[in-house]
Design an enzyme around this catalytic site. Sequence first.
Site, PDB file in Angstrom:
ATOM      1  N   SER A 182       0.818  -1.457   0.224  1.00 42.38           N
ATOM      2  CA  SER A 182       0.276  -0.815   0.079  1.00 42.38           C
ATOM      3  C   SER A 182       1.241   1.243   0.084  1.00 42.38           C
ATOM      4  O   SER A 182       0.514   2.396  -1.536  1.00 42.38           O
ATOM      5  CB  SER A 182      -1.290   0.182   0.852  1.00 42.38           C
ATOM      6  OG  SER A 182      -1.705  -0.638   0.802  1.00 42.38           O
ATOM      7  N   LYS A 231     -11.024  -5.763   8.898  1.00 41.27           N
ATOM      8  CA  LYS A 231     -12.323  -5.486   8.060  1.00 41.27           C
ATOM      9  C   LYS A 231     -12.967  -5.510   8.246  1.00 41.27           C
ATOM     10  O   LYS A 231     -13.943  -4.820   8.221  1.00 41.27           O
ATOM     11  CB  LYS A 231     -11.710  -6.340   6.727  1.00 41.27           C
ATOM     12  CG  LYS A 231      -9.883  -5.878   6.550  1.00 41.27           C
ATOM     13  CD  LYS A 231     -10.379  -6.801   5.008  1.00 41.27           C
ATOM     14  CE  LYS A 231      -9.493  -6.157   3.902  1.00 41.27           C
ATOM     15  NZ  LYS A 231      -9.393  -6.602   2.253  1.00 41.27           N
ATOM     16  N   ASN A 252     -12.150  -1.489   4.030  1.00 40.49           N
ATOM     17  CA  ASN A 252     -10.706  -1.361   3.468  1.00 40.49           C
ATOM     18  C   ASN A 252      -9.951  -0.402   3.583  1.00 40.49           C
ATOM     19  O   ASN A 252      -9.142   0.305   3.638  1.00 40.49           O
ATOM     20  CB  ASN A 252     -10.332  -2.319   2.340  1.00 40.49           C
ATOM     21  CG  ASN A 252     -10.227  -1.675   1.255  1.00 40.49           C
ATOM     22  OD1 ASN A 252     -11.350  -0.816   1.107  1.00 40.49           O
ATOM     23  ND2 ASN A 252      -9.932  -2.217   0.002  1.00 40.49           N
ATOM     24  N   ASP A 267     -12.736  -2.864  -2.169  1.00 40.90           N
ATOM     25  CA  ASP A 267     -12.594  -4.347  -3.166  1.00 40.90           C
ATOM     26  C   ASP A 267     -13.240  -4.841  -3.987  1.00 40.90           C
ATOM     27  O   ASP A 267     -12.737  -4.912  -5.723  1.00 40.90           O
ATOM     28  CB  ASP A 267     -12.339  -5.393  -2.096  1.00 40.90           C
ATOM     29  CG  ASP A 267     -11.523  -5.263  -1.071  1.00 40.90           C
ATOM     30  OD1 ASP A 267     -10.067  -4.734  -1.398  1.00 40.90           O
ATOM     31  OD2 ASP A 267     -10.926  -5.723   0.017  1.00 40.90           O
ATOM     32  N   ALA A 295     -12.669 -12.291   0.273  1.00 46.34           N
ATOM     33  CA  ALA A 295     -12.491 -11.748  -1.123  1.00 46.34           C
ATOM     34  C   ALA A 295     -13.633 -12.342  -2.187  1.00 46.34           C
ATOM     35  O   ALA A 295     -13.880 -11.585  -2.836  1.00 46.34           O
ATOM     36  CB  ALA A 295     -10.883 -12.472  -1.635  1.00 46.34           C
ATOM     37  N   TYR A 391      -1.985 -11.438  -6.871  1.00 48.33           N
ATOM     38  CA  TYR A 391      -1.385 -10.412  -7.314  1.00 48.33           C
ATOM     39  C   TYR A 391       0.986 -11.058  -7.197  1.00 48.33           C
ATOM     40  O   TYR A 391       1.585 -10.380  -8.117  1.00 48.33           O
ATOM     41  CB  TYR A 391      -1.476  -9.482  -6.758  1.00 48.33           C
ATOM     42  CG  TYR A 391      -1.026  -8.702  -5.461  1.00 48.33           C
ATOM     43  CD1 TYR A 391       0.943  -9.262  -5.229  1.00 48.33           C
ATOM     44  CD2 TYR A 391      -2.301  -9.125  -4.949  1.00 48.33           C
ATOM     45  CE1 TYR A 391       0.688  -8.067  -3.050  1.00 48.33           C
ATOM     46  CE2 TYR A 391      -1.534  -8.666  -3.474  1.00 48.33           C
ATOM     47  CZ  TYR A 391      -0.648  -8.279  -2.989  1.00 48.33           C
ATOM     48  OH  TYR A 391      -0.591  -7.988  -1.086  1.00 48.33           O
ATOM     49  N   GLY A 412      -4.791 -10.652 -10.135  1.00 52.93           N
ATOM     50  CA  GLY A 412      -4.581  -9.626  -9.137  1.00 52.93           C
ATOM     51  C   GLY A 412      -4.083  -8.409  -8.423  1.00 52.93           C
ATOM     52  O   GLY A 412      -4.358  -7.427  -8.560  1.00 52.93           O
TER      53      GLY A 412
HETATM   54  P1  NAP Z   1      -9.470 -15.787   3.414  1.00 50.64           P
HETATM   55  O1  NAP Z   1     -10.671 -15.178   3.993  1.00 50.64           O
HETATM   56  O2  NAP Z   1      -8.410 -16.521   5.058  1.00 50.64           O
HETATM   57  O3  NAP Z   1     -10.209 -16.503   2.792  1.00 50.64           O
HETATM   58  C1  NAP Z   1      -9.554 -17.840   1.983  1.00 50.64           C
HETATM   59  C2  NAP Z   1     -10.254 -18.817   1.195  1.00 50.64           C
HETATM   60  O4  NAP Z   1      -8.938 -19.602   0.755  1.00 50.64           O
HETATM   61  C3  NAP Z   1     -11.131 -19.916   2.428  1.00 50.64           C
HETATM   62  O5  NAP Z   1     -12.028 -19.794   1.990  1.00 50.64           O
HETATM   63  C4  NAP Z   1     -10.242 -20.947   2.127  1.00 50.64           C
HETATM   64  O6  NAP Z   1     -10.912 -21.794   2.910  1.00 50.64           O
HETATM   65  C5  NAP Z   1      -9.920 -21.011   1.281  1.00 50.64           C
HETATM   66  N1  NAP Z   1      -8.538 -22.115   0.992  1.00 50.64           N
HETATM   67  C6  NAP Z   1      -7.263 -21.626   1.759  1.00 50.64           C
HETATM   68  N2  NAP Z   1      -6.338 -22.533   1.513  1.00 50.64           N
HETATM   69  C7  NAP Z   1      -6.927 -23.740   1.082  1.00 50.64           C
HETATM   70  C8  NAP Z   1      -6.650 -24.941   0.163  1.00 50.64           C
HETATM   71  N3  NAP Z   1      -5.862 -25.628   0.305  1.00 50.64           N
HETATM   72  N4  NAP Z   1      -7.855 -25.455  -0.767  1.00 50.64           N
HETATM   73  C9  NAP Z   1      -9.320 -24.324  -0.716  1.00 50.64           C
HETATM   74  N5  NAP Z   1      -9.509 -23.913  -0.432  1.00 50.64           N
HETATM   75  C10 NAP Z   1      -8.176 -23.227   0.528  1.00 50.64           C
HETATM   76  O7  NAP Z   1      -8.458 -14.601   2.163  1.00 50.64           O
HETATM   77  P2  NAP Z   1      -8.960 -14.050   1.753  1.00 50.64           P
HETATM   78  O8  NAP Z   1      -9.577 -12.547   1.820  1.00 50.64           O
HETATM   79  O9  NAP Z   1     -10.263 -14.232   0.831  1.00 50.64           O
HETATM   80  O10 NAP Z   1      -7.689 -13.755   0.164  1.00 50.64           O
HETATM   81  C11 NAP Z   1      -8.442 -15.184  -0.608  1.00 50.64           C
HETATM   82  C12 NAP Z   1      -7.037 -14.556  -2.136  1.00 50.64           C
HETATM   83  O11 NAP Z   1      -7.228 -13.224  -2.934  1.00 50.64           O
HETATM   84  C13 NAP Z   1      -5.497 -15.072  -0.854  1.00 50.64           C
HETATM   85  O12 NAP Z   1      -4.684 -15.231  -1.928  1.00 50.64           O
HETATM   86  C14 NAP Z   1      -5.737 -13.121  -1.379  1.00 50.64           C
HETATM   87  O13 NAP Z   1      -3.624 -12.619  -1.505  1.00 50.64           O
HETATM   88  C15 NAP Z   1      -6.298 -12.382  -2.499  1.00 50.64           C
HETATM   89  N6  NAP Z   1      -6.937 -11.479  -2.634  1.00 50.64           N
HETATM   90  C16 NAP Z   1      -6.452 -10.610  -3.543  1.00 50.64           C
HETATM   91  C17 NAP Z   1      -7.405  -8.592  -3.460  1.00 50.64           C
HETATM   92  C18 NAP Z   1      -6.514  -8.059  -4.421  1.00 50.64           C
HETATM   93  O14 NAP Z   1      -6.106  -6.907  -4.308  1.00 50.64           O
HETATM   94  N7  NAP Z   1      -5.677  -8.683  -5.769  1.00 50.64           N
HETATM   95  C19 NAP Z   1      -7.731  -8.308  -1.958  1.00 50.64           C
HETATM   96  C20 NAP Z   1      -8.226  -9.345  -1.670  1.00 50.64           C
HETATM   97  C21 NAP Z   1      -7.532 -10.991  -1.654  1.00 50.64           C
HETATM   98  P3  NAP Z   1     -11.582 -22.292   4.252  1.00 50.64           P
HETATM   99  O15 NAP Z   1     -12.213 -21.343   4.782  1.00 50.64           O
HETATM  100  O16 NAP Z   1     -11.932 -23.817   4.100  1.00 50.64           O
HETATM  101  O17 NAP Z   1      -9.824 -22.028   5.043  1.00 50.64           O
END
Ligand code: NAP
Length: 453
Positions: A182, A231, A252, A267, A295, A391, A412
């Site tokens: 950021s 958040k 956010n 987001d 996300a 990303y 991303g």
């Molecule tokens: P989060 O709240 O921790 O959610 C992660 C999700 O992925 C949950 O549904 C989790 O399932 C699932 N997951 C984790 N490991 C897994 C595996 N081995 N197999 C299957 N499912 C799995 O994280 P988040 O904030 O949603 O972020 C998710 C991704 O989006 C991250 O990579 C983050 O960097 C990216 N993101 C990018 C941006 C951007 O601006 N580009 C913004 C936000 C997020 P469980 O609930 O079962 O653990």
Amino acid sequence: MKNIVLIGISGSGKTTMGKALAKGLSREFIDLDSLIVKRENQDIESIFSKRGEAGFREAESEAIKSISKKKNSIIACGGGAVLKEENMNMLTQNGIVVFMNRPLSDILNTVNLSDRPLLRGNPRKLLDIFEKRKVLYEKYADFQVKEKAEDETLRMLQHISTLPGKAMRLAVIGDPIGHSLSPPIHIAALKPLLKNITYEKNQVKKNMLAQWLNVKGREKLDGFNVTMPHKEDIISLLDYIDEEARLIGSVNTVVNRGGKLWGYNTDGDGFFRALKNSGRSICGLTVTIIGSGGAAITVAMKAAREGADALHLVARNGEAADRISHKVEEIYKTKCYKYGLPIHDNNLDPWQSDVIVNATPLGMAGTGNEFKDLAFVDKINRKATIFDLIYNPMRTKLMIAAENAGMKTVGGLEMLIEQALEADNRYLGAELISYRARKRVVDILEKEVEKLW
Ligand code: NAP
């Protein structure tokens, strides 16, 4: 102070608003067309008839050169000043450029365009001219002003004029926070528009959020970005919550307005804008989301809000997917279908969507977390766009497999940039045009992301 340079199509209000702005701010007003008339000692029509448009453009460039060292002025440009890059290089040097993006229907209905040389006899030519020039207005402007009523437009211009004199103190909070991108993103986007900007990383433990808000957030900052694990928790501690953030259930971006803290979620906008930049909209389409975390819910709510026809949720956590589906169906009445992960049966439905989003950390560098099997890519509709929210790396294995199969992909980083620019709109209280700000951010980010692995 920097000049305020107004660009836009004939009739967009550059002269009228520019004059009013200059008067209110007690600053010099320069109308480029009038300057050309004075310098050439003849009116615009006779320059056009004697020297043609090319001759007029030469005179215009000379006039711009003559004022290129000015500061503290309000400059209203002719509609075609953007046609020459050298003009805009001179005008952007000491100036904040504002695109007066007044609706064309409004211009055609209310402005007498009969004395404009390029429009004479056919005011509707304005539509063609605008179509050709819009991309240039967007290329050179820092801000756009779309307000319709004159007083609203003037208020927004007055506000934008104060920005180059402002110092802004911003931060991002989270835990962990060390790898946050950021600071370089927001500094690159905002620095040329403000007098000064500071942007800190503050590591704030989950149980220290309320205390941090009172000591720092309310007292010492103009705004801050919020990341995990705050958040959701922050919502009950803020003074106002934007409707979209409230519906999603996470914030956010927080703006400090006179000690009152306003929470937003950018987001979803970041996701939507990144997809739009790739040439895809969402309205009427089906969207598949892999994952059911923070996300995933943001993307699901945004897709439904923007008119997606149906959502397919693919997640290993069935209860979390149920929560998303109930929320989306209750608020937006958008149909949601759910599937476990991995999908064992031969159900092809989730892979027939128009947009497929990876909202899990599967594929993220340094985690050793990868999709065990990318065979599902073969089942995806070849016309689909694959959006991987990760990303780091900028191109994931999923994206590479999809591209090899001939599909369009979005990474991303695009969402990260767009959500940040949307947050900057909230901090500035004005609408940035993303082209120039985005270019500054991309130049910085490509180096920063390389450093991450
Ligand atoms: P989060 O709240 O921790 O959610 C992660 C999700 O992925 C949950 O549904 C989790 O399932 C699932 N997951 C984790 N490991 C897994 C595996 N081995 N197999 C299957 N499912 C799995 O994280 P988040 O904030 O949603 O972020 C998710 C991704 O989006 C991250 O990579 C983050 O960097 C990216 N993101 C990018 C941006 C951007 O601006 N580009 C913004 C936000 C997020 P469980 O609930 O079962 O653990």
